[in-house]
Design a protein around this motif. Structure first.
Motif, PDB file in Angstrom:
ATOM      1  N   THR A  81       0.833  -1.199   0.000  1.00 23.82           N
ATOM      2  CA  THR A  81       0.000   0.000   0.000  1.00 23.82           C
ATOM      3  C   THR A  81       0.871   1.254   0.000  1.00 23.82           C
ATOM      4  OG1 THR A  81      -1.725  -1.179   1.222  1.00 23.82           O
ATOM      5  CG2 THR A  81      -1.837   1.230   1.215  1.00 23.82           C
ATOM      6  N   THR A  82       1.891   1.258   0.836  1.00 20.90           N
ATOM      7  CA  THR A  82       2.809   2.405   0.891  1.00 20.90           C
ATOM      8  C   THR A  82       3.535   2.571  -0.430  1.00 20.90           C
ATOM      9  OG1 THR A  82       3.139   2.078   3.261  1.00 20.90           O
ATOM     10  CG2 THR A  82       4.755   3.415   2.115  1.00 20.90           C
ATOM     11  N   TYR A  83       3.995   1.462  -0.988  1.00 23.68           N
ATOM     12  CA  TYR A  83       4.737   1.504  -2.250  1.00 23.68           C
ATOM     13  C   TYR A  83       3.881   2.055  -3.386  1.00 23.68           C
ATOM     14  CZ  TYR A  83       7.456  -0.007  -6.273  1.00 23.68           C
ATOM     15  OH  TYR A  83       8.156  -0.026  -7.446  1.00 23.68           O
ATOM     16  N   SER A  84       2.625   1.707  -3.419  1.00 23.80           N
ATOM     17  CA  SER A  84       1.758   2.140  -4.515  1.00 23.80           C
ATOM     18  C   SER A  84       1.055   3.469  -4.230  1.00 23.80           C
ATOM     19  CB  SER A  84       0.729   1.060  -4.832  1.00 23.80           C
ATOM     20  OG  SER A  84      -0.083   0.824  -3.708  1.00 23.80           O
ATOM     21  N   SER A  85       1.224   4.005  -3.035  1.00 22.22           N
ATOM     22  CA  SER A  85       0.549   5.266  -2.715  1.00 22.22           C
ATOM     23  C   SER A  85       1.215   6.431  -3.442  1.00 22.22           C
ATOM     24  CB  SER A  85       0.558   5.517  -1.204  1.00 22.22           C
ATOM     25  OG  SER A  85       1.860   5.781  -0.770  1.00 22.22           O
ATOM     26  N   ARG A  86       0.440   7.453  -3.657  1.00 25.62           N
ATOM     27  CA  ARG A  86       0.915   8.634  -4.379  1.00 25.62           C
ATOM     28  C   ARG A  86       1.804   9.513  -3.512  1.00 25.62           C
ATOM     29  NH1 ARG A  86      -0.717  11.412  -9.145  1.00 25.62           N
ATOM     30  NH2 ARG A  86      -0.538  13.592  -8.660  1.00 25.62           N
ATOM     31  N   GLU A  87       1.579   9.502  -2.228  1.00 24.79           N
ATOM     32  CA  GLU A  87       2.343  10.323  -1.294  1.00 24.79           C
ATOM     33  C   GLU A  87       2.807   9.450  -0.137  1.00 24.79           C
ATOM     34  OE1 GLU A  87      -0.094  13.541  -0.026  1.00 24.79           O
ATOM     35  OE2 GLU A  87      -0.280  14.382  -2.020  1.00 24.79           O
ATOM     36  N   ILE A  88       3.933   9.840   0.435  1.00 24.87           N
ATOM     37  CA  ILE A  88       4.465   9.132   1.592  1.00 24.87           C
ATOM     38  C   ILE A  88       5.075  10.173   2.524  1.00 24.87           C
ATOM     39  CG2 ILE A  88       6.638   8.662   0.400  1.00 24.87           C
ATOM     40  CD1 ILE A  88       6.848   6.075   1.991  1.00 24.87           C
ATOM     41  N   GLY A  89       4.853   9.998   3.794  1.00 24.78           N
ATOM     42  CA  GLY A  89       5.381  10.937   4.774  1.00 24.78           C
ATOM     43  C   GLY A  89       6.903  10.873   4.852  1.00 24.78           C
TER      44      GLY A  89
END
Length: 118
Positions: A10-18
């Motif tokens: 999910t993190t890898y495919s997300s558009r933004e990451i903190g």
């Protein structure tokens, strides 16, 4: 990182990451993901007009040399060598000084001589 495989995907495919999570990934994978972002900022930052530059005084240090990483130089030279962009397009779009671009080109020719030369 104390997370499940699904959370990683999910993190890898997300558009933004903190930034905190990105820093953890950078440390875990031993890769500087922030460099990609900063190179993007350097390439696509709007040009500063000389008059505006002289008016603004700041306490921050001013760095003039070595703002271009090897990856950026290689990327620009690849655009020229493959014919995707002309030298004048590179100078205008990325605001790279003409003398700097020509120095890169001349250094590339000495570092990587033509196959016909012996």
């Amino acid at each position: 990182m104390k997370c499940s495989e699904d959370e990683i995907y999910t993190t890898y495919s997300s558009r933004e990451i903190g930034t905190e999570k990105l820093l953890k990934w950078s440390k875990l994978l031993d890769y500087d993901f922030f460099r990609i972002y900063t190179q993007h900022l350097i390439l696509y930052s709007p040009p500063v007009k000389p008059k505006e530059k002289a008016k603004k005084k700041t306490e921050l240090p001013v760095f003039r040399k070595n703002i271009y990483t090897r990856e950026i130089i290689d990327f620009i030279l690849e655009l020229i060598n493959t014919g995707i962009k002309t030298k004048s397009e590179i100078i205008e779009e990325y605001c790279i000084p003409k003398t700097t671009l020509y120095k890169w080109i001349s250094k590339e020719n000495t570092e990587f001589p033509d196959e016909n030369e012996t």
